[in-house]
Design a protein around this motif. Structure first.
Motif, PDB file in Angstrom:
ATOM      1  N   ALA A 126       9.909 -14.159 -40.856  1.00  0.00           N
ATOM      2  CA  ALA A 126      10.415 -14.863 -39.680  1.00  0.00           C
ATOM      3  C   ALA A 126      11.566 -15.794 -40.019  1.00  0.00           C
ATOM      4  O   ALA A 126      12.413 -16.092 -39.166  1.00  0.00           O
ATOM      5  CB  ALA A 126       9.284 -15.647 -39.020  1.00  0.00           C
ATOM      6  N   ASP A 127      11.644 -16.259 -41.260  1.00  0.00           N
ATOM      7  CA  ASP A 127      12.708 -17.203 -41.640  1.00  0.00           C
ATOM      8  C   ASP A 127      14.085 -16.561 -41.644  1.00  0.00           C
ATOM      9  O   ASP A 127      15.098 -17.277 -41.738  1.00  0.00           O
ATOM     10  CB  ASP A 127      12.417 -17.789 -43.021  1.00  0.00           C
ATOM     11  N   VAL A 129      15.523 -15.286 -39.190  1.00  0.00           N
ATOM     12  CA  VAL A 129      16.175 -15.701 -37.939  1.00  0.00           C
ATOM     13  C   VAL A 129      15.860 -17.173 -37.721  1.00  0.00           C
ATOM     14  O   VAL A 129      14.694 -17.533 -37.507  1.00  0.00           O
ATOM     15  CB  VAL A 129      15.683 -14.869 -36.736  1.00  0.00           C
ATOM     16  N   PRO A 130      16.849 -18.053 -37.777  1.00  0.00           N
ATOM     17  CA  PRO A 130      16.584 -19.485 -37.602  1.00  0.00           C
ATOM     18  C   PRO A 130      15.866 -19.772 -36.286  1.00  0.00           C
ATOM     19  O   PRO A 130      16.282 -19.306 -35.223  1.00  0.00           O
ATOM     20  CB  PRO A 130      17.989 -20.106 -37.604  1.00  0.00           C
ATOM     21  N   GLY A 131      14.755 -20.486 -36.384  1.00  0.00           N
ATOM     22  CA  GLY A 131      14.018 -20.895 -35.195  1.00  0.00           C
ATOM     23  C   GLY A 131      12.926 -19.939 -34.759  1.00  0.00           C
ATOM     24  O   GLY A 131      12.121 -20.275 -33.885  1.00  0.00           O
ATOM     25  N   MET A 132      12.854 -18.728 -35.344  1.00  0.00           N
ATOM     26  CA  MET A 132      11.856 -17.766 -34.890  1.00  0.00           C
ATOM     27  C   MET A 132      10.437 -18.278 -35.135  1.00  0.00           C
ATOM     28  O   MET A 132       9.569 -18.218 -34.243  1.00  0.00           O
ATOM     29  CB  MET A 132      12.039 -16.403 -35.574  1.00  0.00           C
ATOM     30  N   ALA A 133      10.166 -18.768 -36.335  1.00  0.00           N
ATOM     31  CA  ALA A 133       8.816 -19.225 -36.654  1.00  0.00           C
ATOM     32  C   ALA A 133       8.403 -20.411 -35.790  1.00  0.00           C
ATOM     33  O   ALA A 133       7.235 -20.548 -35.412  1.00  0.00           O
ATOM     34  CB  ALA A 133       8.727 -19.585 -38.137  1.00  0.00           C
ATOM     35  N   GLU A 134       9.361 -21.278 -35.447  1.00  0.00           N
ATOM     36  CA  GLU A 134       9.033 -22.502 -34.717  1.00  0.00           C
ATOM     37  C   GLU A 134       8.907 -22.289 -33.211  1.00  0.00           C
ATOM     38  O   GLU A 134       8.101 -22.957 -32.557  1.00  0.00           O
ATOM     39  CB  GLU A 134      10.104 -23.579 -34.961  1.00  0.00           C
ATOM     40  N   HIS A 135       9.699 -21.375 -32.655  1.00  0.00           N
ATOM     41  CA  HIS A 135       9.848 -21.338 -31.206  1.00  0.00           C
ATOM     42  C   HIS A 135       9.385 -20.041 -30.536  1.00  0.00           C
ATOM     43  O   HIS A 135       9.572 -19.897 -29.325  1.00  0.00           O
ATOM     44  CB  HIS A 135      11.311 -21.603 -30.835  1.00  0.00           C
ATOM     45  N   THR A 136       8.807 -19.092 -31.288  1.00  0.00           N
ATOM     46  CA  THR A 136       8.305 -17.873 -30.660  1.00  0.00           C
ATOM     47  C   THR A 136       6.881 -17.608 -31.106  1.00  0.00           C
ATOM     48  O   THR A 136       6.416 -18.122 -32.126  1.00  0.00           O
ATOM     49  CB  THR A 136       9.164 -16.639 -31.005  1.00  0.00           C
ATOM     50  N   GLU A 137       6.196 -16.794 -30.331  1.00  0.00           N
ATOM     51  CA  GLU A 137       4.846 -16.359 -30.675  1.00  0.00           C
ATOM     52  C   GLU A 137       4.908 -14.988 -31.341  1.00  0.00           C
ATOM     53  O   GLU A 137       5.957 -14.316 -31.346  1.00  0.00           O
ATOM     54  CB  GLU A 137       3.973 -16.291 -29.416  1.00  0.00           C
ATOM     55  N   TYR A 268       8.693 -18.431 -22.363  1.00  0.00           N
ATOM     56  CA  TYR A 268       7.653 -17.847 -23.228  1.00  0.00           C
ATOM     57  C   TYR A 268       8.283 -16.653 -23.934  1.00  0.00           C
ATOM     58  O   TYR A 268       8.932 -15.811 -23.292  1.00  0.00           O
ATOM     59  CB  TYR A 268       6.448 -17.396 -22.403  1.00  0.00           C
ATOM     60  N   SER A 269       8.135 -16.595 -25.250  1.00  0.00           N
ATOM     61  CA  SER A 269       8.739 -15.479 -25.990  1.00  0.00           C
ATOM     62  C   SER A 269       7.809 -15.028 -27.113  1.00  0.00           C
ATOM     63  O   SER A 269       7.116 -15.838 -27.735  1.00  0.00           O
ATOM     64  CB  SER A 269      10.098 -15.880 -26.562  1.00  0.00           C
ATOM     65  N   VAL A 270       7.820 -13.734 -27.347  1.00  0.00           N
ATOM     66  CA  VAL A 270       7.066 -13.117 -28.443  1.00  0.00           C
ATOM     67  C   VAL A 270       8.045 -12.250 -29.222  1.00  0.00           C
ATOM     68  O   VAL A 270       8.792 -11.459 -28.624  1.00  0.00           O
ATOM     69  CB  VAL A 270       5.889 -12.272 -27.926  1.00  0.00           C
ATOM     70  N   TYR A 271       8.047 -12.394 -30.563  1.00  0.00           N
ATOM     71  CA  TYR A 271       9.025 -11.676 -31.378  1.00  0.00           C
ATOM     72  C   TYR A 271       8.370 -10.906 -32.513  1.00  0.00           C
ATOM     73  O   TYR A 271       7.343 -11.319 -33.057  1.00  0.00           O
ATOM     74  CB  TYR A 271      10.055 -12.652 -31.967  1.00  0.00           C
ATOM     75  N   TRP A 272       8.982  -9.741 -32.832  1.00  0.00           N
ATOM     76  CA  TRP A 272       8.613  -8.934 -33.995  1.00  0.00           C
ATOM     77  C   TRP A 272       9.625  -9.213 -35.104  1.00  0.00           C
ATOM     78  O   TRP A 272      10.808  -8.889 -34.964  1.00  0.00           O
ATOM     79  CB  TRP A 272       8.662  -7.435 -33.661  1.00  0.00           C
ATOM     80  N   PRO A 273       9.217  -9.804 -36.207  1.00  0.00           N
ATOM     81  CA  PRO A 273      10.149 -10.018 -37.317  1.00  0.00           C
ATOM     82  C   PRO A 273      10.259  -8.757 -38.175  1.00  0.00           C
ATOM     83  O   PRO A 273       9.499  -7.796 -38.006  1.00  0.00           O
ATOM     84  CB  PRO A 273       9.470 -11.142 -38.108  1.00  0.00           C
TER      85      PRO A 273
END
Length: 532
Positions: A126-127, A129-137, A268-273
């Motif tokens: 997740a790191d 993409v800046p902010g992915m770990a902090e701001h997405t599920e 609300y956001s959900v992401y696949w790293p």
């Protein structure tokens, strides 16, 4: 090529073989069961996992929607492994030393092996993409799915834009679409869909690419499904940064230049790293690639150490084709099972001095839920040119995925055929008599609609049990019919654990037949056969 087989040479006097499996998920547990059943009585299998439980990963999107409880799809795995004579160690891996066939565990233990099967799954990067770990599920692991559910419930108090996305290099993108369709279905049930714009952000060059390439019927079917549900899609998307309430995306052209940029509002956001190897495996530089994924040949063996095998999502796979934004290769329960069969067969072949069997060509098959509908996909082989490439949609796929979840979980929880049942268990006694062909009690008692939907089933209990049930329900403040359904569901689940594999397969076939019989209609959707 280095053989790393010193331990096996030391054990030759006793003709013992020790197989260590890292990971207690779909890949690791299935392979452990198969190996233990086919190795000799003096051989040993050890499973190591940093988590003491098994969980059925494909159900994570349902957990994140509140449609499944953790207990439905996750349970302690140690007792099931140990009941088959498989040693289970609940510990993470500190490092692997293939030169001396040694594994150092985080709990301080040291293991030696003849064969090592790495089936750990992956770690999200997740790191990148800046902010992915902090701001997405995320719904990659069950703990993440539970956190996503809590965030989703908070979101429902103040609905707003939803973004479901995948980073560059992400793989296994089927659940990306599945989760978007599940949210759409849930919001429609709550009558708030018109207040919630949904955007799907994907690195794929077109909807339904899924890392497979070979433009077939999936593109048209997925594009139509997105249009029907009003889900906006951005393809060739490079997610550059994620803020607390905004997703920043660069949409690129076929040549990779930036076509336009998007600043997508998100409540609300959900992401696949993208995925890499887990800690402990990642440090074994001779076994892994730059991302820490296990390098294997067509026989699922590491080229440098042929007594080390890789299985499942932790295996390094080259992209099927070049795309403007990197897209990883897919994986599914079906392909993991098939790869597991090959890995087990090749370990046994090596012991017997027989030639290995290739894992090429692979096949892709999976089921995606869409609420009350679903989509099934099959590609044979997985890479072009394909002989079979089809996608079908319909309510039957939703039912099939529910059925497959229960079948797979019950298979993992299956007791060994020679295990002695508890004498004090009424269910054990009933099943023992039933399996012996004897009349185990009253004919036809029992249940209500176990799933809470579908056609109700009239239940007639003898007076004694009926009075006991009503008394129990009254003492608990429950409706007798509802309590009867729950008790019967629990009893059926326990009863299935006494079936042998042949009986489990027979039950699965009967269940599919009954489910299809009850469907009001079947929608074949799009189908295409032939090369693509």
């Amino acid at each position: 090529m280095r053989n790393g087989r010193g331990f096996r040479r030391r054990c030759k006097e006793t003709e013992m073989t020790h197989v260590v499996i890292l990971g207690a998920g779909i890949a690791g547990v299935s392979a452990a069961y198969a190996l233990k059943s086919r190795l000799g009585p003096d051989d040993s299998v050890t499973v190591v996992s940093d988590k003491p439980y098994f969980h059925f990963v494909p159900s994570n999107p349902w957990v994140a929607m509140g449609w499944r409880e953790r207990a439905d799809v996750a349970f302690p795995i140690g007792p099931y492994l140990e009941s088959r004579g498989i040693v289970f160690i609940a510990s993470g891996v500190r490092c692997i030393q293939p030169d001396i066939i040694q594994i150092d565990l985080e709990n301080g233990d040291v293991l030696f092996y003849d064969y090592l099967l790495i089936a750990t799954g992956t770690a999200p990067l997740a790191d990148e993409v800046p902010g992915m770990a902090e701001h997405t599920e995320s719904v990659i692991h069950i703990e993440q799915a539970e956190r996503a559910l809590a965030a989703y419930r908070a979101f429902l108090e103040r609905p707003g834009p939803v973004v479901i996305g995948a980073a560059a290099g992400a793989s296994m993108l089927g659940p990306l679409y599945e989760y978007a369709f599940l949210i759409d279905a849930d919001l429609r049930r709550r009558n708030i869909r018109e207040r919630v714009p949904i955007t799907l952000v994907t690195p794929e060059p077109w909807p339904g690419h899924l890392g497979l390439g070979g433009e077939g019927t999936s593109r048209g079917a997925v594009t139509a499904a997105l249009a029907d549900t009003g889900i906006r899609v951005i393809c060739n998307a490079l997610t550059t940064r994620i803020d607390r309430d905004t997703i920043h995306v660069a949409e690129v052209t076929a040549t990779g230049s930036v076509k336009r940029t998007h600043a997508l509002p998100s409540a609300y956001s959900v992401y696949w790293p993208a995925f890499g190897g887990v800690r402990g495996v990642r440090s074994a530089s001779d076994l892994v690639d730059a991302r820490g994924l296990v390098v294997v040949d067509e026989y699922l063996r590491n080229p440098e150490y042929p007594n080390v095998f890789g299985l499942g999502a932790c295996v390094a796979r080259a992209p099927v084709e070049a795309t403007p934004v990197a897209v990883g290769a897919p994986e599914s329960v079906y392909s993991i099972q098939k790869a597991g069969e090959i890995a087990v067969q090749n370990i046994l072949a090596d012991l017997a001095g027989a030639p290995p069997v290739s894992h090429v060509p692979q096949r892709a098959r999976w089921l995606s839920d869409m609420g009350t509908n679903g989509a099934a996909y099959q590609s044979e082989p997985q890479v072009p040119l394909r002989d079979v490439n089809w996608m079908r949609q319909g309510r039957w796929v939703h039912q099939a995925k529910v059925d497959f979840e229960k079948y797979f979980v019950n298979t993992i929880r299956l007791h060994p055929a020679d295990e002695v049942t508890a004498a004090a268990s009424s269910i054990a006694g009933l099943m023992t008599r039933a399996l012996a062909g004897k009349n185990g009690g009253h004919d036809g008692p029992a249940g209500a609609d176990l799933a809470g939907n579908g056609k109700p089933w009239q239940v007639r209990l003898p007076q004694g049990p009926g009075v006991e049930l009503r008394a129990l329900a009254e003492s608990l403040g429950r409706a007798p019919d509802a309590l009867a359904g729950e008790l019967l569901a629990a009893a059926v689940s326990d009863a299935k654990s006494y079936l042998d594999p042949a009986a489990v397969d027979a039950m699965a076939r009967a269940r599919r037949h009954l489910l299809v019989e009850d469907l009001p209609e079947r929608e074949p959707g799009a189908e295409r056969r032939g090369g693509t």
